[in-house]
Design a protein around this motif. Sequence first.
Motif, short mmCIF file in Angstrom:
data_model
loop_
_atom_site.label_atom_id
_atom_site.label_comp_id
_atom_site.label_asym_id
_atom_site.label_seq_id
_atom_site.Cartn_x
_atom_site.Cartn_y
_atom_site.Cartn_z
N VAL A 190 -38.45 24.17 10.78
CA VAL A 190 -39.80 24.16 10.64
C VAL A 190 -40.46 25.52 10.61
O VAL A 190 -41.36 25.84 9.89
CB VAL A 190 -40.15 23.08 11.87
CG1 VAL A 190 -41.84 23.26 11.99
CG2 VAL A 190 -39.85 21.77 11.70
N GLN A 191 -39.94 26.16 11.76
CA GLN A 191 -40.42 27.80 11.68
C GLN A 191 -40.46 28.48 10.51
O GLN A 191 -41.30 29.06 10.09
CB GLN A 191 -39.65 28.60 12.70
CG GLN A 191 -40.10 27.95 14.42
CD GLN A 191 -39.45 28.51 15.41
OE1 GLN A 191 -39.66 29.71 15.70
NE2 GLN A 191 -38.50 27.93 15.96
N ASN A 194 -42.62 27.32 7.52
CA ASN A 194 -44.08 27.65 7.82
C ASN A 194 -44.30 29.19 7.44
O ASN A 194 -45.27 29.60 6.80
CB ASN A 194 -44.23 27.46 9.49
CG ASN A 194 -44.61 26.08 9.81
OD1 ASN A 194 -44.83 25.18 9.17
ND2 ASN A 194 -44.50 25.82 10.97
N ASN A 197 -44.34 29.39 3.69
CA ASN A 197 -45.66 28.88 3.19
C ASN A 197 -46.76 29.78 3.43
O ASN A 197 -47.53 29.95 2.39
CB ASN A 197 -46.22 27.59 3.99
CG ASN A 197 -45.32 26.10 3.71
OD1 ASN A 197 -45.02 26.14 2.63
ND2 ASN A 197 -45.21 25.29 4.62
#
Length: 206
Positions: A190-191, A194, A197
Amino acid sequence: FLEKSISWESNVQAIKIIQKLGIKYVPGILLFNPLTTLDDILFNLRTIKSLDLRTNNTVVKPITAYGAIISSPGLTIHKFIKDNGYYKGNERGYVFANKDVELCFEILQHWNQMMPPEILKYRTLDIAADEFGLIDLKNELKEIYSRIYETDLDVFITLVEGIKNKRYSKLSDTFHYLNTYIDWFSSIQVQLINIFNVAERFWKEK
């Protein structure tokens, strides 16, 4: 055996000099060959740990992601493998003489399959962070990959020691231990997504 014409002491000294000078570097590590033993692996891992390859680098590939030497026709090692009955039609071209090392390699392949693909895919994000002057992003990447490197190395050492101490005698023996990292990997994934992105938004704006 690998005909590198250099000692491990010279390699260690070279890395220490590079680190002292503050130069970035990319290590190339061959931890497995047909005659590798568990003691060889442990010695190399402890040497790597003492050197701390994170020094001067924002991102360091997990140590378990480094594979075995590949037996290619024309290499001396290829003839050795053929002559000594180690040949096998797998991706590396041979079996290990030591069955415990074969198990170790199998376990590491399973561990690597557990890793989110972003861990290797997004290693170059530090270049984008430099390009766009994203200091906070680069620091976040450094912290994430530092944790990956340290955890991966500790897991590797634990697995090798477990095989050597006969705690693990087959792949399934390691499932409970390795599965304790599933949630940790999900958090890392997830990190990294992110961060990607954020970098992608800057790229589109440019």
